[in-house]
Structure formats: C-alpha cells, structure tokens
Scaffold this motif. Structure first.
Motif, mmCIF file in Angstrom:
data_model
loop_
_atom_site.group_PDB
_atom_site.id
_atom_site.type_symbol
_atom_site.label_atom_id
_atom_site.label_comp_id
_atom_site.label_asym_id
_atom_site.label_seq_id
_atom_site.Cartn_x
_atom_site.Cartn_y
_atom_site.Cartn_z
ATOM 1 N N GLU B 58 0.653 -1.318 0.014
ATOM 2 C CA GLU B 58 -0.136 0.278 0.046
ATOM 3 C C GLU B 58 0.709 1.272 -0.230
ATOM 4 O OE1 GLU B 58 0.026 -2.213 2.346
ATOM 5 O OE2 GLU B 58 0.053 -1.415 4.414
ATOM 6 N N SER B 59 2.051 1.096 0.258
ATOM 7 C CA SER B 59 3.068 2.356 0.345
ATOM 8 C C SER B 59 4.337 1.808 0.332
ATOM 9 C CB SER B 59 2.826 3.024 1.468
ATOM 10 O OG SER B 59 3.155 2.487 2.587
ATOM 11 N N LEU B 61 6.376 2.877 2.544
ATOM 12 C CA LEU B 61 6.665 2.600 4.175
ATOM 13 C C LEU B 61 6.393 1.027 4.262
ATOM 14 C CD1 LEU B 61 4.987 5.358 6.099
ATOM 15 C CD2 LEU B 61 7.243 4.868 5.613
ATOM 16 N N ALA B 62 5.277 0.380 3.684
ATOM 17 C CA ALA B 62 4.866 -0.837 3.879
ATOM 18 C C ALA B 62 5.826 -1.747 3.384
ATOM 19 C CB ALA B 62 3.567 -1.117 3.509
ATOM 20 N N ASN B 65 9.037 -2.278 5.028
ATOM 21 C CA ASN B 65 8.933 -2.981 6.176
ATOM 22 C C ASN B 65 8.450 -4.594 5.958
ATOM 23 O OD1 ASN B 65 9.189 -1.453 8.575
ATOM 24 N ND2 ASN B 65 8.127 -0.115 7.295
ATOM 25 N N MET B 66 7.876 -4.837 4.766
ATOM 26 C CA MET B 66 7.530 -6.220 4.062
ATOM 27 C C MET B 66 8.892 -6.846 4.059
ATOM 28 S SD MET B 66 4.237 -5.710 1.947
ATOM 29 C CE MET B 66 2.552 -5.389 2.783
#
Lengths: 276, 360
Positions: B58-59, B61-62, B65-66
């Motif tokens: 979704e971004s 950022l995501a 972090n994934m």
C-alpha cells in the motif's frame, strides 16, 4: 501433612507455560500486558506451535515483548508490524504469525498498515492492546483517548473540536471483507481473562483455515498513565472505557454478529468522561 | 531458463535477475521510472515457477517493512523504487541496517527535490552513501551503468548481502532503468531449500526448534554501553567491506593526464567524451565508480599522484565530488560538471567542461 508433601507432579494444577521466558517483566504492577502475554503464550503452548510461531512486537510499552515470549520474534518500526507480519506469513505460510501492538502503534502511526493488512485478508493474528493512552512515552493522547479524558497532551481533557473523535478501529476493521474474526476483550477479572484466552485461541486456530485476518482487541488499563491505583483503574475502565469500547465479539467466522447493529458499529455520539 | 541474449529494459533486467537469482520475495509500490520491475514480475508469475512471492504493497513504508519482515526470516527479499519512494523507505533502511538484515533495494533515481521530475538524475548520492536514515550505518551501494550490469548486480548483491548481513542498494537512474539494451541472462539458481535457508541464516526467525534459543530480530538496545559495542561491531564490518569489496573500472587511465570520475549514466556519457578527447589528441581517461559505498578512496588517491586534474561528472549539483576531493586530499584541481532536474548532459558539453575547467 507438611506442605512439601503435596508438591508432586500429579498434584500440579497450574504452572507457568514454557512459552514464557523467566525474564522479569518490566511492565508496571496493575498493567494488563503481563496477563495478555501469558494467555497468548499458553495458547501457543496448548496448540503445540512454539516451533512454528513468529511474533512481531511494536514500538511502545510492549517493544520488549520478545524478551518474554520464548518464540522467534521480530521488533518492528513504529506502526509497521502488520506489514512486517504480512511478509513473514506470505514467505512462511506454515508458520503462525502474530503482531502485538498498542493503540498509538496500531491505530495512529500504523493505521495504513493495519487497514491494508486487514483488507488484504492476511492470514495472521493481530492482538491490539487499547489503554487509551501512550503509556511508554508518558501518557500522551492516543487515537483511542476518550472525549474529555485528560492526558499529558490533553491536560484539560480531549476536545472533539480540537482533537477529533476517539478512533474505534476494531469496529472499522470489522466492516472489511478481509477480516474473519474481530473481537474486543479485557483481562481485568478472572472471568474476562478466560474469555480473552478463548478469543486468542480462536484467533490462532483461524490461521489454519486461511480465511482472513483475526483481530483481538484487549481493552486494558494503564493505571500509571491514568494516575490511579490498579483497583481504581479497573473500576474507571469498566465505567468509562467499556461504554465507548463495548466488550464482546463483533465478527465471527467472517460474519458480523447479530447484535452488531449499524448504531453499535458507528456510535456517533461518543460518551464524555472525566478523570483526574 | 537457460542462458540467452535478449533485448530488455534495465528495470526488466532487475526483475528477471531477481527471479533467476533465487529471490524468495519482492514487495513494491509503483513509482515512475521503475514500475516495470513489478510489472515484469507480475506478468512473469514466478510464484508458479520458482515459488517467489510478489506483492504490491500500500506504500513504500509498507513495502520496505515487508522486506524487513520477510528478510528477517532468512529469505532473499527485495524491493525497488525511485527517489521520492526511497525517501519514504529511509526509516526501514536504518532499521534493516541496525538489525543486520540482508536484502536488496533498487533505486532508479529521478530529479528532485520534492516531487521533482520523473526524468533521470543522480541527486540521491548523499542519501545513499551518507546515511539517509538516522544513526551510523552504511548500505553497500553499487551503481550499474548498463542493462547487463542491472542484471548481473542483482546476483552480486545477494552474495554481499548475506556475506555481511547488510542491506545492498543498487543505485541506478531512470535512464538505465528505461533504456533497452542487449542482456545475457543466466541459468536459474534455485531458491534456497529449507535446509539451505537455515544454514545461510542461522540468525533468522524461521521458528524456534527445541535445539536453540529463540532468535530475535531487533535494532533496540536500551543499555548505551551495549549499543556502543554493537555500533563498533557494525563499523568493523564496514571497514572490512572497505578493505575487500571496492569495485571500479579504470579506462585509459595508464597514460592519462586528465580523468573523468563518474558512475552510472554519467559514466556512459564520459566514455564517449573520452573518445572525443582522444580523437583530439587529449590524454583523457575515465575512472568509473562501481561501488559508491565502499568508495574507491585508495584508487583515487593513487590517480591523484599521476594526473593533472579530475572532472567529476554527475547528474546532480555536485555530491560525489566531495568524496573524490577528500580521497585526493585536494592535491590537484578537481571540478564538478553536472546537469540536474532530469537533464542528461551531452558528451560534447562534458568534454567542453573538461577543457575549460581542468585542461584550460
């Protein structure tokens, strides 16, 4: 009969689960984290999945959760645990993956990650500790702080015109097709602990079904942040938190529960509370 | 897939190399000029062949972090983005470096600051090699200057990432990402088996067996004395990279009076400028940087003893030049020539700058 005579394995009725380490917890006396940790650890133990469980801790009071659970653990950046857990599960589909997050982490800075992990129907368990406050940083306003509730950054009480409404993210997530189980529990009485543990168990068992995200909110007190004794805090929680955050299942097996009406989901007039 | 010669875009080469190098997962978010990476992966459906997981996040950022979550289980996990998206990833990058998680990130740079332009630039040098995120950390930063290198460096990146337990940044730009060139593909390396994963990543969170204590992935250490010891360990790792992993290409430097210093697209342009210079009888060479971190300090110091001047060519306002001047200890004239905001300089104007600023 001396007391020592009854200390025999066959007389054992309760013992600390091996899924919790012997490290001394740093949580304040009266805080719900210790109990919430214990019931999660017991569920992992009872399901026999210690070797397959990967936990993700947040930033907040439970940042050090990995010191207490004897399972493999990752510490995520603030709010990012659902994204971290998404990839762990996608790459390790046979593992049981759970996040353990507070209200600031899950419902403020990590709202996007929470919403999208739920909306994708990630096959993970999220445990959400809602105490209406930023505990670790010293009691500032959280997205879940009640209207009128005093905190370090709302010293005169939360004002809707200034700070907006308390975010009931659990109800919000229940409306998404990607969530399979959504419930709100508490751990402030023995009876509630048993219900919360059953909810955690269901949330972990659901990962075997691969039908979507399981979400367990635990409405918890923060007696030090609320500046009350543990007993006062529990009473205050019952009187003020529960009317705003009603306990019970919201969505089970992918369906909204019968008692969950539109009014119950929306609660467009949050109750105003007063604390010291 | 066997070895073959194909015509492809740089971004496509990154995607194909990920599949061929046994990458376990890719998590990304669309951004120009590198969206072809995820588009190629989605079209190739590697989950049906090698078992590689591909997910649109979704971004940024995501997605970073994934990468953190997946790579921390000891699997080969990668992402890609372009400048504004890479800015969003800086939080994740410092956590990845702090938790010593091997992974691969590709940045196809575009012009900034802010939303800037979607045209190629090299203005993220500082962000890439001087930190970007908070804290003392380094990303191993490698700069391809052709589609072939885009492909090959993915394989090299995995070796370095797991050898040093460190994130690797493939720093390229929109021009190399978008241009089509011939590229030799390689035989597929199978994804690691469960046993191989555990062998390569004994530190990974892949489920605690009874035979070991639990593995924890974190960058938190509240006791400052222990944090300092950890930081010293990180620094020792970086010094080892500086000792062993510097890569560069010296072209016509043996007899050169003057040299260009450049990387990526700028280096490609300088190759032509060098040809034009040699045709005019000017003894010009090119030091093409391949690793930007570790930086070829020794090689530049050596060259500074031999040549009369250096022209640093970058598609930026002058970032890499600071490291070149430091390495050369400002012992000879070193000047910058750059175009930016998405403009690519011509070989002629680069040569003109060399003649005006350095040769005089």
């Amino acid at each position: 009969m001396a007391n020592l005579d009854i200390v025999k394995p066959e007389n054992l009725v309760y013992t600390k689960t091996k899924v919790l380490t012997d490290n001394v917890m740093h949580y304040c006396p009266g805080c719900g984290h210790g109990t919430a940790h214990r019931i999660i650890a017991e569920v992992i133990d009872e399901m026999g999945i210690q070797d397959k469980t990967i936990g993700v801790s947040p930033v907040g009071c439970s940042v050090l959760a990995y010191n207490y659970f004897d399972v493999d653990f990752q510490e995520a950046a603030h709010g990012r645990a659902p994204a971290v857990a998404t990839a762990i599960k996608r790459l390790n589909p046979d593992c049981f993956v759970f996040t353990y997050q507070g209200d600031g982490d899950l419902a403020a800075i990590g709202t996007a990650e929470t919403l999208h992990a739920a909306n994708r129907g990630e096959n993970i368990t999220m445990v959400f500790i809602n105490n209406g406050i930023y505990g670790m940083t010293g009691g500032q306003m959280a997205p879940t702080t009640l209207v009128g509730m005093k905190s370090a950054t709302t010293p005169y009480g939360r004002r809707v015109d200034l700070n907006g409404y308390p975010l009931r993210i659990t109800e919000l997530l229940a409306t998404l097709p990607g969530t399979y189980y959504v419930t709100r529990q508490s751990v402030h009485t023995p009876g509630n602990v048993r219900k919360a543990k059953a909810a955690i168990r269901k949330a972990f068992e659901n990962q075997k079904l691969n039908k979507g995200l399981s979400f367990v909110e635990i409405c918890s007190s923060c007696n030090s942040g609320w500046k009350m004794t543990p007993v006062q805090a529990n009473k205050w929680m019952e009187e003020n938190m529960f009317p705003n955050y009603p306990l019970g299942d919201i969505k089970v097996d992918g369906k909204l529960c019968e008692n969950i009406t539109a009014e119950r989901l929306v609660l467009d007039h949050p109750l105003t509370v007063v604390n010291k | 897939m066997a070895k073959e010669l194909k015509l492809m875009k740089g971004n496509e080469a990154i995607a194909r190399a990920m599949i061929a190098s046994g990458t376990d997962g890719y998590f990304g978010y669309p951004i120009t000029p590198q969206s072809e990476v995820m588009e190629t992966l989605m079209a190739e459906k590697p989950w049906e062949t090698t078992g590689m997981v591909v997910l649109q996040a979704e971004s940024e950022l995501a997605s970073i972090n994934m990468v953190y979550g997946g790579a921390a289980t000891g699997k080969k996990v990668a992402t890609s983005s372009s400048s504004p998206g890479i800015s969003l990833m800086q939080e994740g990058l410092t956590y990845l470096a702090g938790a010593e998680i091997p992974c691969v990130i590709m940045n196809a740079m575009r012009g900034g600051p802010g939303l800037g332009t979607i045209q190629p630039a090299q203005s993220d040098y500082f962000q890439s090699v001087k930190g970007g995120g908070h804290g003392d950390y380094q990303l191993y930063t490698i700069a391809p200057s052709s589609v072939q290198e885009m492909y090959d460096f993915v394989f090299d990146a995995w070796d370095i990432a797991f050898k040093y337990r460190n994130p690797v940044l493939i720093l390229t730009d929109g021009a190399i990402g978008q241009c089509m060139e011939k590229c030799y593909t390689r035989d597929y390396i199978p994804r690691w088996t469960e046993e191989e994963r555990r062998q390569h990543a004994p530190w990974g969170t892949w489920g605690k067996p009874a035979t070991r204590s639990h593995n924890i992935i974190t960058s938190l250490e509240l006791e400052s004395s222990r944090q300092e010891v950890f930081n010293q360990k990180l620094q020792a790792k970086y010094r080892e990279m500086e000792e062993k992993e510097v890569r560069f290409e010296a072209l016509n430097c043996e007899d050169a009076d003057y040299i260009f210093v450049a990387y990526g697209t700028s280096a490609r342009i300088c190759m032509k400028s060098m040809e034009l210079a040699r045709a005019k009888g000017l003894k010009v060479g090119l030091l093409r940087l391949i690793t930007l971190y570790p930086f070829p300090k020794k090689q530049i110091a050596e060259l500074a003893k031999k040549v009369k001047g250096m022209l640093c060519v970058e598609m930026s306002a002058g970032q890499m030049i600071e490291d070149v001047k430091l390495a050369a200890n400002c012992s000879i004239p070193i000047e910058h020539y750059g175009r930016f905001g998405g403009i690519i300089p011509s070989p002629e104007e680069v040569l003109e700058a060399m003649e005006k600023e350095i040769i005089k």
